[in-house]
Design a protein around this motif. Structure first.
Motif: not given
Length: 201
Positions: A123-143
């Motif tokens: 977590q201390h090295k995080r560059q990608v927020d959870i929301e960003e990953g979730q939004n990408f998944a939603d955009s390609v119809n993936a869980i």
């Protein structure tokens, strides 16, 4: 005993932890010093979903550009694709656009997709927020799941739920059409109800 086979292909850029995820799912172990995959490797893992034994065939593909050309044939017969990125590398998420295009070009038309955000323990090295990953998944119809191959966090839950989704929607392999789990459950309940009522027709 009826055993259902499900083929999953692991995709993503190099160094995101695909092989570590494979080893954790198949062996329950974390091996940090893994050798970079050259070409394609595969392993088996057995899980149980609603009293149904499922044999997962997991294909681990190389992320380096020089191996990408040989990845295409391994999509054949795939029931699901698992696209993996590293939460400590924004570029690794951006690189999934290539793999999505590859899936659209080479995978069966109704293949299920799951996006895995690996290395949740960093977590201390995080560059990608959870929301960003979730939004990408939603955009390609993936869980979407954020996991850690190192600690095992969320990993088996992700693969179990993804496999259940594949079975629920029904899959086609080389030999037969699989009956979705919800249909099996309805048939079982109908049979039990008939037996209780004493009817035969």
């Amino acid at each position: 005993m009826n055993i259902q086979n499900v083929k999953l292909v692991l995709l993503g850029p190099t160094q995101v932890g695909k092989t570590c995820i494979l080893q954790r799912v198949c062996d329950g172990q974390y091996v940090p010093d893994t050798v970079t995959t050259s070409g394609v490797d595969f392993r088996y893992s057995t899980i149980t979903i609603k009293e149904q034994t499922v044999k997962l065939q997991l294909w681990d593909t190389a992320g380096q550009e020089r191996f990408r050309a040989i990845t295409g044939p391994y999509y054949r017969g795939a029931n699901g694709v698992v696209l993996i990125y590293d939460i400590t590398s924004k570029k690794s998420l951006q690189d999934l656009n290539y793999w999505i295009e590859s899936v659209q070009k080479n995978a069966p038309p109704n293949v299920e997709k799951m996006i895995i955000a690996n290395k949740a323990d960093l977590q201390h090295k995080r560059q990608v927020d959870i929301e960003e990953g979730q939004n990408f998944a939603d955009s390609v119809n993936a869980i979407f799941y954020e996991v850690s191959a190192k600690t095992g966090e969320n990993l088996m839950e992700a693969f179990t739920n993804f496999t259940q989704k594949i079975l629920f929607n029904g899959i086609r392999n080389d030999t037969k059409k699989t009956v979705p789990l919800n249909v099996k459950d309805k048939k079982k309940k109908k049979k039990e109800k008939k037996e209780k009522s004493g009817g035969c027709c």
